[in-house]
Design a protein around this motif. Sequence first.
Motif, mmCIF file in Angstrom:
data_model
loop_
_atom_site.group_PDB
_atom_site.id
_atom_site.type_symbol
_atom_site.label_atom_id
_atom_site.label_comp_id
_atom_site.label_asym_id
_atom_site.label_seq_id
_atom_site.Cartn_x
_atom_site.Cartn_y
_atom_site.Cartn_z
ATOM 1 N N ALA A 87 51.900 48.994 27.696
ATOM 2 C CA ALA A 87 51.789 47.543 27.846
ATOM 3 C C ALA A 87 51.146 47.225 29.190
ATOM 4 O O ALA A 87 51.342 47.963 30.154
ATOM 5 C CB ALA A 87 53.174 46.922 27.768
ATOM 6 N N ASP A 88 50.328 46.191 29.221
ATOM 7 C CA ASP A 88 49.696 45.821 30.501
ATOM 8 C C ASP A 88 49.732 44.322 30.708
ATOM 9 O O ASP A 88 49.986 43.551 29.789
ATOM 10 C CB ASP A 88 48.272 46.375 30.578
ATOM 11 C CG ASP A 88 47.337 45.748 29.572
ATOM 12 O OD1 ASP A 88 47.247 44.509 29.536
ATOM 13 O OD2 ASP A 88 46.688 46.508 28.789
ATOM 14 N N SER A 89 49.452 43.953 31.953
ATOM 15 C CA SER A 89 49.456 42.524 32.298
ATOM 16 C C SER A 89 48.017 42.050 32.451
ATOM 17 O O SER A 89 47.727 41.169 33.237
ATOM 18 C CB SER A 89 50.202 42.338 33.616
ATOM 19 O OG SER A 89 49.520 43.084 34.619
ATOM 20 N N GLY A 136 32.874 51.494 30.958
ATOM 21 C CA GLY A 136 33.278 51.662 29.553
ATOM 22 C C GLY A 136 32.104 52.001 28.652
ATOM 23 O O GLY A 136 30.981 51.550 28.877
ATOM 24 N N THR A 137 32.389 52.820 27.649
ATOM 25 C CA THR A 137 31.330 53.190 26.695
ATOM 26 C C THR A 137 31.555 52.535 25.333
ATOM 27 O O THR A 137 30.693 52.570 24.481
ATOM 28 C CB THR A 137 31.331 54.709 26.464
ATOM 29 O OG1 THR A 137 32.617 55.063 25.949
ATOM 30 C CG2 THR A 137 31.054 55.466 27.734
ATOM 31 N N GLY A 138 32.745 51.994 25.117
ATOM 32 C CA GLY A 138 33.054 51.414 23.797
ATOM 33 C C GLY A 138 33.456 52.476 22.794
ATOM 34 O O GLY A 138 33.573 52.209 21.605
ATOM 35 N N LEU A 182 38.591 53.858 22.436
ATOM 36 C CA LEU A 182 39.631 53.562 21.447
ATOM 37 C C LEU A 182 39.325 54.213 20.102
ATOM 38 O O LEU A 182 40.234 54.593 19.372
ATOM 39 C CB LEU A 182 39.787 52.043 21.281
ATOM 40 C CG LEU A 182 40.531 51.334 22.406
ATOM 41 C CD1 LEU A 182 40.679 49.849 22.107
ATOM 42 C CD2 LEU A 182 41.907 51.956 22.629
ATOM 43 N N SER A 183 38.016 54.327 19.807
ATOM 44 C CA SER A 183 37.640 54.970 18.541
ATOM 45 C C SER A 183 38.072 56.444 18.564
ATOM 46 O O SER A 183 38.605 56.977 17.581
ATOM 47 C CB SER A 183 36.138 54.796 18.331
ATOM 48 O OG SER A 183 35.580 55.899 17.731
ATOM 49 N N ILE A 184 37.881 57.087 19.747
ATOM 50 C CA ILE A 184 38.312 58.489 19.895
ATOM 51 C C ILE A 184 39.841 58.574 19.809
ATOM 52 O O ILE A 184 40.405 59.416 19.095
ATOM 53 C CB ILE A 184 37.802 59.061 21.239
ATOM 54 C CG1 ILE A 184 36.276 59.177 21.181
ATOM 55 C CG2 ILE A 184 38.442 60.399 21.560
ATOM 56 C CD1 ILE A 184 35.617 59.515 22.496
ATOM 57 N N THR A 212 49.549 45.170 24.394
ATOM 58 C CA THR A 212 50.493 46.269 24.188
ATOM 59 C C THR A 212 49.954 47.132 23.041
ATOM 60 O O THR A 212 49.722 46.620 21.939
ATOM 61 C CB THR A 212 51.886 45.737 23.814
ATOM 62 O OG1 THR A 212 52.307 44.844 24.845
ATOM 63 C CG2 THR A 212 52.873 46.866 23.652
ATOM 64 N N PHE A 213 49.737 48.401 23.327
ATOM 65 C CA PHE A 213 49.324 49.348 22.282
ATOM 66 C C PHE A 213 50.537 50.200 21.932
ATOM 67 O O PHE A 213 51.204 50.715 22.837
ATOM 68 C CB PHE A 213 48.189 50.249 22.769
ATOM 69 C CG PHE A 213 46.854 49.534 22.844
ATOM 70 C CD1 PHE A 213 45.940 49.649 21.817
ATOM 71 C CD2 PHE A 213 46.524 48.740 23.947
ATOM 72 C CE1 PHE A 213 44.712 48.994 21.877
ATOM 73 C CE2 PHE A 213 45.308 48.090 24.006
ATOM 74 C CZ PHE A 213 44.396 48.208 22.967
ATOM 75 N N VAL A 214 50.850 50.315 20.621
ATOM 76 C CA VAL A 214 51.983 51.156 20.211
ATOM 77 C C VAL A 214 51.451 52.293 19.347
ATOM 78 O O VAL A 214 50.770 52.073 18.345
ATOM 79 C CB VAL A 214 53.033 50.346 19.417
ATOM 80 C CG1 VAL A 214 54.220 51.232 19.052
ATOM 81 C CG2 VAL A 214 53.494 49.151 20.208
HETATM 82 P P1 ADP Z 1 35.596 50.993 26.674
HETATM 83 O O1 ADP Z 1 35.091 52.338 27.013
HETATM 84 O O2 ADP Z 1 34.569 49.939 26.735
HETATM 85 O O3 ADP Z 1 36.863 50.658 27.362
HETATM 86 P P2 ADP Z 1 37.230 51.215 24.363
HETATM 87 O O4 ADP Z 1 36.911 51.692 22.993
HETATM 88 O O5 ADP Z 1 38.256 51.994 25.113
HETATM 89 O O6 ADP Z 1 35.886 51.098 25.117
HETATM 90 O O7 ADP Z 1 37.730 49.747 24.233
HETATM 91 C C1 ADP Z 1 36.993 48.823 23.451
HETATM 92 C C2 ADP Z 1 37.115 47.439 24.024
HETATM 93 O O8 ADP Z 1 38.432 46.941 23.801
HETATM 94 C C3 ADP Z 1 36.935 47.369 25.510
HETATM 95 O O9 ADP Z 1 35.578 47.220 25.828
HETATM 96 C C4 ADP Z 1 37.739 46.156 25.888
HETATM 97 O O10 ADP Z 1 36.969 44.993 25.722
HETATM 98 C C5 ADP Z 1 38.839 46.127 24.883
HETATM 99 N N1 ADP Z 1 40.089 46.696 25.434
HETATM 100 C C6 ADP Z 1 40.570 47.935 25.254
HETATM 101 N N2 ADP Z 1 41.772 48.083 25.868
HETATM 102 C C7 ADP Z 1 42.050 46.910 26.434
HETATM 103 C C8 ADP Z 1 43.153 46.415 27.221
HETATM 104 N N3 ADP Z 1 44.199 47.173 27.525
HETATM 105 N N4 ADP Z 1 43.084 45.133 27.658
HETATM 106 C C9 ADP Z 1 42.054 44.378 27.333
HETATM 107 N N5 ADP Z 1 40.990 44.760 26.604
HETATM 108 C C10 ADP Z 1 40.977 46.004 26.183
#
Ligand code: ADP
Length: 485
Positions: free
Chosen positions: A405-407, A436-438, A441-443, A466-468
């Motif tokens: 979880a983050d603020s 960021g590469t985008g 999260l996909s990985i 919050t990611f669970v």
């Molecule tokens: P990146 O390398 O750009 O972070 P990610 O795939 O990790 O790519 O994340 C995709 C997008 O989701 C990010 O560019 C960001 O906009 C959003 N994102 C991911 N995690 C968070 C988070 N904890 N808080 C806010 N936005 C987030």
Amino acid sequence: MAKDDKRKGISLGIRLFVLIIILSTVPLVLSSFYLTSRAETQDIENTVQRSREQAMILANQLQASGYISAPNDQSVSFMLSQVADIWDARIQVMDADCRIINDSYNVDKGRYNVSEQVMSCLSAKSVVTYADREEMMSIIAYPMVRAEGTERTVEGIVLVTKDLSDAVGGILYVRERMPLYLLVVLGTLVLVSLLSIFFLMRPLRKLVQSVDAAADGSLRGSVNVRNYKETARISDAVNRTIGRLRMLDESRQEFISDVAHELKTPITSVRVLAESLLSMGEVPNELYREFMEDITKEIDRESHIIDDLLSMVRLDRGVSALHVSNININDWLQQTLKRLMPIAQAAGVELAYESFRPVMADVDEAKMTQAITNLVENAIKYNREGGWVRVSLNADLKYFYIKVADSGCGIPEEAQEHIFERFFRVDKDRARATGGTGLGLSITKSIINMHNGAIKVHSSTEEGSTFVVRIPLVYTEEDAGEEQG
Ligand code: ADP
């Protein structure tokens, strides 16, 4: 081609044809034989029964007229020959010694008839019926019995011999012509079934043609054969498959163009920086250093993108199999967060860890580290100065749960369903600025899926994200890839 066809199996049309012919011919032939044989038996039985009744009438009459004791009665002899003509039968009358006293054929008169039927009629003192299908002949021996008190004596016997050929003549006629009838019926059946199959199979042929055309036409066409429910369902299924393939093809193309774009951006920056440095001629050392630092940053970014791309492709192709081992999740998570602490401190973000219970689970440590690092790095990256990131670990009987979880700035609702897609970034400029590469999260999601787990996000732009992550405590290979999010 011929070999190919053989491998594909026999045509449905041929199968249907053979089936129709067998199903119609076999019962037809069997029932024809059964019915003619049944009719023949019935005809014979009827004729024998009639002869029996006739013999009985004759015996009664002869007994009443006292013919046995006065066999020279011409009127009775005449009547007998007339009756034999009408019945188309041979009538013999015998006395109690089996001597023939009248024969409608006029050949055996005066002789003795000791045939099997006569003898058994005599001894049993009752009617004897005999029918021979081979010889086509029936014999009825009817006794003329006189009863005196309990005493029963046979006075004479009426023997009716009848040729059965006439009785079964109709049936024989039918039987003789049956092969011809069957041949005509079979010919008609073949013709009708060939025509029906031709018309029945038409939609299937159309379906095969359309599927072939759609497959050859680079996924542009669609299949629409709705003559039967089944062809309509196959058409829909093929269209769904074509649609999915088209989508895959499009997303592949999109991915290639995204990759090209992403890789080009840092190179363009490097080029612009280098060119402007060159065009300046003599530059002070500080400026030169500043430019070189920027160039190095862009090169790092490029290398980061390539690293992410490589790990993503490896995960996608399943090249990097899971190396699962049972580890202490508390220790591992603590170690992982410890490594991330300097990044959090540099960003001015407080990183806290809380564990609710000791957890042992089957995971690929390196891959899970990558997945959780991505989540925590994002939570730090998309945060504010003085903000916090809280990581917690919990478990039940089946799964363990990691909550990050983050603020931070949060993710707008409309973007939440896209954040796990490749190259998706909510704010491209900010993401680029933070490296960021985008792909992160996909990985992460691919790794979690490989562990048969799931990932969910709750986020609002006011409160942060919050990611669970939920992972089974015990890894089972059969489930791999089934649970997708
Ligand atoms: P990146 O390398 O750009 O972070 P990610 O795939 O990790 O790519 O994340 C995709 C997008 O989701 C990010 O560019 C960001 O906009 C959003 N994102 C991911 N995690 C968070 C988070 N904890 N808080 C806010 N936005 C987030």
